[in-house]
Scaffold this motif. Structure first.
Motif, short mmCIF file in Angstrom:
data_model
loop_
_atom_site.label_atom_id
_atom_site.label_comp_id
_atom_site.label_asym_id
_atom_site.label_seq_id
_atom_site.Cartn_x
_atom_site.Cartn_y
_atom_site.Cartn_z
N SER A 1 -9.19 24.55 -13.18
CA SER A 1 -9.77 24.25 -11.87
C SER A 1 -11.29 24.23 -11.89
CB SER A 1 -9.28 25.25 -10.83
OG SER A 1 -9.95 26.47 -10.99
N LYS A 2 -11.88 24.72 -12.98
CA LYS A 2 -13.34 24.69 -13.08
C LYS A 2 -13.85 23.25 -13.02
CE LYS A 2 -14.02 29.09 -15.32
NZ LYS A 2 -12.83 29.51 -16.08
N ASP A 3 -13.01 22.30 -13.44
CA ASP A 3 -13.42 20.90 -13.45
C ASP A 3 -13.10 20.17 -12.14
OD1 ASP A 3 -14.12 21.32 -16.08
OD2 ASP A 3 -12.10 20.80 -16.80
N VAL A 4 -12.43 20.87 -11.21
CA VAL A 4 -12.05 20.22 -9.95
C VAL A 4 -13.22 20.31 -8.97
CG1 VAL A 4 -10.45 20.32 -7.98
CG2 VAL A 4 -9.63 20.79 -10.29
N THR A 5 -13.58 19.19 -8.37
CA THR A 5 -14.70 19.23 -7.42
C THR A 5 -14.24 19.94 -6.15
OG1 THR A 5 -14.05 17.13 -6.50
CG2 THR A 5 -15.73 17.05 -8.23
N PRO A 6 -15.17 20.62 -5.44
CA PRO A 6 -14.77 21.41 -4.27
C PRO A 6 -13.95 20.61 -3.27
CG PRO A 6 -17.04 21.88 -4.83
CD PRO A 6 -16.59 20.79 -5.77
N PHE B 1 -10.30 27.88 -2.32
CA PHE B 1 -11.01 27.06 -1.35
C PHE B 1 -12.24 26.43 -2.00
CE2 PHE B 1 -9.11 30.41 1.49
CZ PHE B 1 -8.16 29.57 2.06
N PRO B 2 -12.79 25.39 -1.37
CA PRO B 2 -13.99 24.75 -1.92
C PRO B 2 -15.13 25.73 -2.12
CG PRO B 2 -13.04 23.39 -0.18
CD PRO B 2 -12.25 24.67 -0.20
N THR B 3 -15.25 26.73 -1.21
CA THR B 3 -16.29 27.75 -1.39
C THR B 3 -15.65 29.13 -1.16
OG1 THR B 3 -16.78 27.57 0.96
CG2 THR B 3 -18.21 26.32 -0.54
#
Ligand code: PPS
Length: 315
Positions: free
Chosen positions: A17-22, A171-173
């Motif tokens: 998930s580190k590569d998934v954009t928010p 979550f995105p943030t």
């Protein structure tokens, strides 16, 4: 499906998930939010192709109501009842079969081809899901598979959810408690509004294939609740076997076991395991808002009463 597989797959998802954009961390399906880290839209679209068996052991619980705990209890009860040899017992209790089939241990998680692979699992399968009743695959009802529905008081559920969501970066943030509370109470979290799940399940009160239980009841008297589980699912287990499962599935035992194989995720999945942690977190205004919403939506229903909100969410 047992926990060991869950930890490994979550760890893998966390790394990927580190590569998934928010903005790509969440998606909507059938009016509900899901997280891309563990769910994929294609799997949800073909959920109805899951072929239930009449002897499946189905566990349903909204996120953070204790599904990993009760899932492990059911796996242990099934294994004890099955009188398997030690090798098979271990395989079932550690989720080895699921690991070999690359199965994410919740029905709606993972890739769409999983439903085909699940056909290879030996009976009795213990199948966990966070889905609401109206979203469960139809074959579960058609086959009359027995369903254990787990509830936890909504305040502790919310606190547990925030820690998990931030720990797993769902979550995105990262969210503050105040931000998360307002999302939770308005249903803007994966699987939607918890109180709606309770309302939906209330329609199944007279279904003899559905049994309801609470996290708090199991905490209070695990042996008694395990006996109820065994009777409901027709597991043949002795008093001693139940006592041994009580000991193997305490919060400490499960946390220690998780730490042996995977420190990071273990700490996220096994956080505190107590009743009443909400008292350290909820503001007065948040307490009032939750009390009001509970009163408005579920308090008068039979399941609303079963949750014992006044005992666990007040004072
Ligand atoms: S998940 O991630 O949605 O599947 O979470 P879920 O497993 O449903 O719920 C996680 C909470 O259950 C607690 N837990 C336990 N409590 C008591 N005894 C045992 N053995 C146990 N195992 C897990 C876990 O710690 C989470 O609650 P919190 O309040 O966050 O500690």
């Amino acid at each position: 499906m047992a926990l060991a597989g869950m930890r490994e797959l979550l760890e893998k998802s966390l790394a990927e998930s580190k590569d998934v954009t928010p903005s790509d961390k969440m998606f909507l399906h059938d009016g509900e939010l899901y997280t891309t880290m563990i769910c994929c839209p294609e799997t949800l679209k073909i959920l109805d192709t899951f072929e239930a068996r009449s002897d499946d052991v189905i566990l349903v619980g909204y996120p953070k109501t204790g599904t990993n705990w009760v899932g492990q209890i059911l796996v242990e009860l099934e294994a004890a009842s099955g009188k398997y040899d030690e090798e098979e017992r271990k395989k079932r209790c550690t989720g080895q079969n699921e690991k070999e089939l690359l199965l994410f241990p919740y029905l709606e998680f993972g890739d769409p081809a999983k439903f085909e692979r699940m056909k290879k699992l030996p009976s009795r399968r213990v199948v966990k899901t966070h889905l609401a009743p109206q979203k469960l695959p139809k074959s579960i009802y058609q086959k009359k598979a027995k369903i254990l529905v787990l509830f936890r008081n909504p305040k502790d559920t919310a606190v547990s959810y925030l820690h998990f969501a931030n720990g797993m970066k769902l979550f995105p943030t990262q969210k503050s408690w105040d931000e998360f509370f307002s999302d939770f109470i308005s249903g803007k979290v994966p699987y939607g509004l918890y109180l709606n799940h309770i309302i939906e399940w209330n329609k199944y009160l007279d279904d003899k294939n559905v049994m309801f239980m609470t996290y708090e009841e199991i905490k209070e008297n695990p042996a008694l609740e395990m006996k109820r589980m065994a009777e409901f699912f027709d597991f043949s287990v002795s008093k001693q076997e139940i006592q041994s499962i009580v000991e193997k599935t305490t919060f400490k035992a499960m946390k220690d076991q998780a730490a042996e194989t995977n420190e990071g995720i273990g700490n996220i999945l096994f956080r505190k395991g107590i009743v009443g942690d909400w008292k350290n977190v909820f503001s007065e205004a948040q307490n009032e808002e939750m009390d009001r919403k509970f009163e408005e939506i579920v308090a008068r229903t039979k399941l609303g009463k079963m949750i014992k909100y006044d005992v666990y969410c007040k004072g």
